[in-house]
Design an enzyme around this catalytic site. Structure first.
Site, PDB file in Angstrom:
ATOM      1  N   ALA A   4     -36.598  19.418  -3.857  1.00  0.00           N
ATOM      2  CA  ALA A   4     -37.435  18.753  -2.871  1.00  0.00           C
ATOM      3  C   ALA A   4     -38.168  17.615  -3.567  1.00  0.00           C
ATOM      4  CB  ALA A   4     -38.419  19.744  -2.296  1.00  0.00           C
ATOM      5  N   THR A   5     -38.436  16.557  -2.823  1.00  0.00           N
ATOM      6  CA  THR A   5     -38.948  15.377  -3.513  1.00  0.00           C
ATOM      7  C   THR A   5     -40.377  15.002  -3.174  1.00  0.00           C
ATOM      8  OG1 THR A   5     -37.621  14.144  -1.968  1.00  0.00           O
ATOM      9  CG2 THR A   5     -36.724  14.445  -4.151  1.00  0.00           C
ATOM     10  N   THR A   6     -40.615  13.863  -2.504  1.00  0.00           N
ATOM     11  CA  THR A   6     -41.943  13.266  -2.566  1.00  0.00           C
ATOM     12  C   THR A   6     -42.958  13.821  -1.571  1.00  0.00           C
ATOM     13  OG1 THR A   6     -40.748  11.292  -3.174  1.00  0.00           O
ATOM     14  CG2 THR A   6     -43.069  11.017  -2.673  1.00  0.00           C
ATOM     15  N   LYS A  31     -41.420  20.189   3.765  1.00  0.00           N
ATOM     16  CA  LYS A  31     -41.996  20.506   2.459  1.00  0.00           C
ATOM     17  C   LYS A  31     -43.515  20.583   2.473  1.00  0.00           C
ATOM     18  CE  LYS A  31     -39.555  17.069   1.024  1.00  0.00           C
ATOM     19  NZ  LYS A  31     -38.831  16.057   0.235  1.00  0.00           N
ATOM     20  N   ALA A  83     -33.879   9.760  -4.084  1.00  0.00           N
ATOM     21  CA  ALA A  83     -34.035  11.169  -3.711  1.00  0.00           C
ATOM     22  C   ALA A  83     -35.066  11.365  -2.612  1.00  0.00           C
ATOM     23  CB  ALA A  83     -34.414  11.994  -4.941  1.00  0.00           C
TER      24      ALA A  83
END
Lengths: 273, 241
Positions: free
Chosen positions: A50-52, A83, A225
Site C-alpha cells: 500500500a502506498t501514499t 488504506k 505506485a
C-alpha cells in the site's frame, strides 16, 4: 495464596487485547509468524504494498487521506484498496507498507481500542492510543527486516486538549508527533512538497479536503505506485476527518467534485506541473 | 488429618443453591425488557461507576446481580471471548447464544467443583431485527440457562417486581415507556431499596438500539442513558420523546 491474589492486581494493569491474544492465542497474531526468506528484504516482491497517505490538521480537527492503489513490484495489485480507517470514534489510521500485514494491524488496533473501552468503561487517551500503536508496530520488527514493513500514520482529536493531533511511526516502534501535516508511503516526498505549499493555518474542512486531494494528485503524478483520481472507474481517494463530533468519511460525491475540479484547473493551466 | 463427614450429594447441592440464592436475594433487582425500539436494561444502582450493566459486543449486552467481584470477572471474560471470536472469525459470528452457553458451562463447573458457588445471576441479551428475534438468556448460579421471552427480572424481590411489570409490559413499548414501566415496577418491590423515591441518580439505565447504524452511524448498539436523558424519559408521561 494471598501472594497469588495480589499478583492478580499487577496483571490487571494491562487490559490490552493484543497482549491477551499473545498469551492465549499467539497463532492469531500476524507479528508472531516466523518466516525465513533466503535474503533480507526478499519479502518485498511477494505481497501487495500500500502506498501514499497524507494527513493534515485544520481548524478544530485533523484529516487523513489515502489513494486507492496497491502495487506488487511493477504490477498494480489493486485499484480499489482502502488504506485509511476509523480506529475508534475520535481517531483514524492510515497504513503504508505490506498491505496484508497492515490491514491485519488495523483490525487488531480497532479491536484493541474497543476492547479497552468496554473493559474500562472509558476511552483511552489519544497519547495512550498512539503508544499502543507504536508497541504493535514494534512487534512487527522481525517481519520488517524481511522486507514486510508496515508504517502507519495516526491522527485523532484530543478530547482533553480540544485539538487535532497527528503521529508518525517507524518500524522500530518510534512514535513522533507531527506538526501541521505529514505523509507516509512511496509517494510521500512528493505529497509533502505539495502540502508545504498548500497547507495554511486554520483551514476549514472543505479546503483541507481540497489540499489533501491535490497532494495525492501530486504524489500520483511523480510516483508510479500511487494512484491518481480514476475518472474512468470513478474511484476517488478515501478521506476521513476527525473533530469534536467524531470521525466522518467524506462522501464520494464530494470527493468526485473536488477531484474533477483539481483535474480541470490543472488542464486549464496547461503547464508541466 | 481431619475426618470428613458424609453429606449426600442432594444435600450438598441444596445447601450450595440456598447459599447462592440468599446472596443474590440480598441485592437489588435488575430488569431487562425487549421492546419495539430494542432492549432496555434497567437496574437500581446508586453508584454511577460500578456498573451492573455492560456492553459485550455489537448487539450484545450483559446484566448481572449478586457479588460485584464475581460478575465483573465474568463480564470481562465475556468481552474477551467476544472480541477474540469476532477477531478470529467475523463480527457477525459473535452470538449471545454462544456466549451464554460458555457462561453456563463455567457457572456449572464452579457450582459443582469449587468450594463456593458464584453468587450471581446474569442476563446475556442480544437485540435482533424485530422484537421476535431478540434473545434474552438468563443464567443462574448453578449453570442453568433459560431462553426468556419479553422481559427478565433478577435479584432482590424479583417475584414482586414481575407481578407489577406483567400488567404494564407489552412488546410495542418504545424506550421511554419501557423504562418507565420498569422503574415503576422497581418502586413497588417493597424491599429495603430506595422505594417510591427511586430517582434518576439511583438508577442505571442502558439500551441496545435496534438499528444503531441508522440512528447513530455505528455498529455498536449499546448506549448508556445519562441522568439528563433519563430525567426526560421518566417525566415525559404524555408526550413521547
Amino acid at each position: 495464596m494471598p501472594e497469588e491474589a495480589a499478583a492478580a492486581v499487577a496483571r490487571a494493569a494491562s487490559t490490552s487485547f493484543s497482549d491477551h491474544l499473545g498469551r492465549h492465542h499467539p497463532d492469531l497474531l500476524a507479528s508472531r509468524s516466523r518466516v525465513d526468506f533466503p535474503a533480507q528484504g526478499a519479502g518485498r516482491a511477494l505481497a501487495p504494498h500500500a502506498t501514499t497517505i497524507v494527513s493534515l490538521t485544520f481548524a478544530g480537527g485533523v484529516l487523513m487521506a489515502g489513494d486507492r492503489r496497491a502495487t506488487m513490484g511493477n504490477v498494480i495489485a489493486s485499484r480499489h484498496i482502502e488504506k485509511v480507517f476509523p480506529a475508534d470514534m475520535f481517531s483514524v489510521l492510515g497504513i503504508a507498507g505490506t498491505a496484508g500485514i497492515a490491514l491485519d494491524l488495523t483490525r487488531l488496533f480497532q479491536v484493541e481500542l474497543e476492547h479497552y473501552e468496554k473493559i474500562e468503561g472509558t476511552r483511552m487517551s489519544l497519547d495512550g492510543k498512539a503508544n499502543r500503536l507504536a508497541a504493535m508496530v514494534r512487534q512487527n520488527l522481525p517481519m520488517a527486516l524481511q522486507g514486510l514493513a508496515v508504517v502507519p500514520l495516526f491522527a485523532g482529536y484530543d478530547t482533553s486538549r480540544h485539538e487535532g493531533r497527528l503521529f508518525s511511526f517507524d518500524v522500530t516502534g518510534g512514535r513522533y508527533e507531527e506538526q501541521e501535516h505529514h505523509s507516509v508511503g512511496s509517494g510521500s516526498a512528493f505529497a509533502r512538497g505539495s502540502l508545504k505549499k498548500l497547507w495554511k493555518p486554520n483551514l476549514d474542512e472543505a479546503s483541507a479536503v481540497q489540499v489533501a486531494v491535490e497532494a495525492l494528485y501530486d504524489a500520483a503524478d511523480d510516483d508510479s505506485a500511487t494512484g491518481g483520481p480514476d475518472v474512468v472507474r470513478e474511484l476517488w481517494p478515501v478521506v476521513y476527518t476527525v473533530n469534536s463530533a467524531g470521525t466522518r468519511r467524506i462522501p464520494d460525491r464530494e470527493l468526485e467534485t473536488t477531484a474533477r475540479n483539481v483535474i480541470a484547473s490543472r488542464s486549464i493551466a496547461g503547464r508541466e506541473a | 488429618m481431619t475426618q470428613q463427614f458424609y453429606v449426600s450429594p442432594e444435600q450438598l447441592m441444596r445447601d450450595r443453591a440456598d447459599f447462592a440464592r440468599k446472596g443474590i436475594g440480598r441485592g437489588r433487582s435488575v430488569i431487562v425488557l425487549s421492546c419495539r425500539d430494542g432492549i432496555a436494561l434497567v437496574a437500581e444502582n446508586p453508584s454511577p461507576s460500578l456498573h451492573k450493566l455492560g456492553e459485550i459486543y455489537d448487539r450484545i449486552a450483559f446484566a448481572a446481580v449478586g457479588k460485584y467481584n464475581e460478575f465483573e470477572s465474568l463480564r470481562q471474560a465475556g468481552i474477551r471471548y467476544a472480541d477474540v471470536r469476532g477477531y478470529s472469525y467475523d463480527r457477525e459470528d459473535v452470538t449471545a447464544r454462544g456466549l451464554a452457553s460458555v457462561y453456563a458451562q463455567s457457572l456449572g463447573a464452579v457450582f459443582t467443583a469449587e468450594s463456593k458457588p458464584f453468587e450471581v445471576e446474569l442476563v446475556v441479551a442480544e437485540v435482533g431485527e424485530q422484537p421476535a428475534t431478540d434473545h434474552l438468556y438468563r443464567l443462574t448460579f448453578d449453570g442453568s440457562i433459560a431462553d426468556e421471552k419479553g422481559f427478565v427480572v433478577m435479584g432482590g424481590a424479583a417475584e414482586a417486581v414481575v407481578e407489577v411489570l406483567r400488567s404494564s409490559f407489552s412488546e410495542d413499548l418504545d424506550f421511554p415507556e419501557a423504562v418507565r414501566a420498569a422503574v415503576h415496577s422497581l418502586r413497588q418491590d417493597g424491599s429495603t431499596g430506595a422505594g417510591p423515591q427511586l430517582g434518576p441518580e439511583s438508577l442505571e439505565v442502558a439500551v441496545l438500539d435496534r438499528d444503531p447504524e441508522v440512528a447513530r452511524g455505528t455498529h455498536r448498539a449499546f448506549r448508556r442513558i445519562g441522568i439528563p436523558e433519563l430525567e426526560t424519559m421518566l417525566t415525559s408521561r404524555e408526550s413521547p420523546v
